[in-house]
Motif scaffolding. Structure first.
Motif, PDB file in Angstrom:
ATOM      1  N   TYR A 153      -9.069   0.742  -4.595  1.00  0.00           N
ATOM      2  CA  TYR A 153      -8.189   1.508  -3.706  1.00  0.00           C
ATOM      3  C   TYR A 153      -8.924   2.643  -3.002  1.00  0.00           C
ATOM      4  O   TYR A 153      -8.437   3.177  -2.012  1.00  0.00           O
ATOM      5  CB  TYR A 153      -6.978   2.044  -4.472  1.00  0.00           C
ATOM      6  CG  TYR A 153      -6.104   0.948  -5.039  1.00  0.00           C
ATOM      7  CD1 TYR A 153      -5.891  -0.244  -4.345  1.00  0.00           C
ATOM      8  CD2 TYR A 153      -5.492   1.089  -6.275  1.00  0.00           C
ATOM      9  CE1 TYR A 153      -5.101  -1.256  -4.862  1.00  0.00           C
ATOM     10  CE2 TYR A 153      -4.693   0.082  -6.800  1.00  0.00           C
ATOM     11  CZ  TYR A 153      -4.503  -1.086  -6.092  1.00  0.00           C
ATOM     12  OH  TYR A 153      -3.718  -2.086  -6.604  1.00  0.00           O
ATOM     13  N   ILE A 172      -7.175   2.618   0.369  1.00  0.00           N
ATOM     14  CA  ILE A 172      -5.726   2.851   0.400  1.00  0.00           C
ATOM     15  C   ILE A 172      -5.431   4.267  -0.080  1.00  0.00           C
ATOM     16  O   ILE A 172      -4.551   4.941   0.432  1.00  0.00           O
ATOM     17  CB  ILE A 172      -4.978   1.819  -0.474  1.00  0.00           C
ATOM     18  CG1 ILE A 172      -5.081   0.427   0.139  1.00  0.00           C
ATOM     19  CG2 ILE A 172      -3.521   2.211  -0.668  1.00  0.00           C
ATOM     20  CD1 ILE A 172      -4.446  -0.681  -0.690  1.00  0.00           C
ATOM     21  N   ALA A 176       0.835  -1.205   0.000  1.00  0.00           N
ATOM     22  CA  ALA A 176       0.000   0.000   0.000  1.00  0.00           C
ATOM     23  C   ALA A 176       0.870   1.256   0.000  1.00  0.00           C
ATOM     24  O   ALA A 176       0.548   2.244  -0.677  1.00  0.00           O
ATOM     25  CB  ALA A 176      -0.943  -0.005   1.189  1.00  0.00           C
ATOM     26  N   TYR A 225      -7.005  10.021  -6.001  1.00  0.00           N
ATOM     27  CA  TYR A 225      -7.417   9.136  -7.082  1.00  0.00           C
ATOM     28  C   TYR A 225      -7.957   9.956  -8.248  1.00  0.00           C
ATOM     29  O   TYR A 225      -7.576   9.745  -9.407  1.00  0.00           O
ATOM     30  CB  TYR A 225      -8.488   8.156  -6.570  1.00  0.00           C
ATOM     31  CG  TYR A 225      -8.965   7.175  -7.605  1.00  0.00           C
ATOM     32  CD1 TYR A 225      -8.282   5.989  -7.836  1.00  0.00           C
ATOM     33  CD2 TYR A 225     -10.116   7.426  -8.347  1.00  0.00           C
ATOM     34  CE1 TYR A 225      -8.726   5.085  -8.798  1.00  0.00           C
ATOM     35  CE2 TYR A 225     -10.571   6.532  -9.299  1.00  0.00           C
ATOM     36  CZ  TYR A 225      -9.866   5.355  -9.518  1.00  0.00           C
ATOM     37  OH  TYR A 225     -10.312   4.463 -10.466  1.00  0.00           O
TER      38      TYR A 225
END
Length: 138
Positions: free
Chosen positions: A63, A72, A22, A78
Motif C-alpha cells: 500500500y 494507496i 482503496a 502507514y
C-alpha cells in the motif's frame, strides 16, 4: 503467482488502484488511528473481515507503493498505524509474552459415592463409576 492485494486490480498485466476498495482501506487506517479496534475500524470502513485479516491489511507494505503496485497509503499514515498497533499490543500485554507449559496435575485421590449398581458391560460400568466421583484432591 500470488493473489492481488485488496485495493488493487490487474489490468493488462499492470496493477492499478481499485478506487472503491482503496477508499475503504484509507478509511480503515483513519478509523483505526481515531481509536477504533481493528475489527470495528474495518467494519465501519465497509470491509467485512475479522481482526486478524484487518491486521494483515494494515501491515501490507504494498500500500506504500513499490515497483509494481501504486501507492494507496502515504508513508506517514502507514507508519503511525504500525506504531499504534504495537503500542496497543504492548498495553494489552501481547508483546514479548512468553508462555510457560503448565505441569499436568493428575488427581491421584478422590472421593466417590457408594457403588450401588453393577453392569456386565465394562464401558457402562466405567461410566457409572466415573459418575460417582464427587470431588478430587491432589
Amino acid at each position: 503467482m500470488g493473489h492481488t492485494p485488496f485495493g488493487y486490480k490487474i489490468e493488462n498485466g499492470i496493477a492499478v488502484i481499485d478506487q472503491p476498495a482503496a477508499d475503504k482501506l484509507r478509511q480503515l487506517y483513519k478509523n483505526y488511528l481515531s481509536g477504533m479496534s481493528l475489527s470495528k475500524a474495518a467494519s465501519a470502513a465497509g470491509i467485512k473481515t475479522y481482526h486478524g485479516t484487518a491486521k494483515r491489511l494494515m501491515e501490507t507494505a504494498h500500500y506504500l507503493g513499490d515497483s509494481f503496485y501504486p501507492a494507496i497509503i502515504d508513508k506517514d499514515t502507514y507508519q503511525k498505524a504500525q506504531e499504534e498497533r504495537k503500542r496497543r499490543a504492548t498495553a494489552l500485554g501481547r508483546n514479548n509474552k512468553q508462555t510457560q507449559m503448565r505441569k499436568l496435575q493428575i488427581p491421584t485421590r478422590f472421593h466417590m459415592g457408594e457403588v450401588a449398581a453393577l453392569y456386565d458391560n465394562p464401558v457402562k460400568q466405567a461410566e457409572y463409576l466415573y459418575s460417582l466421583i464427587e470431588s478430587e484432591s491432589k
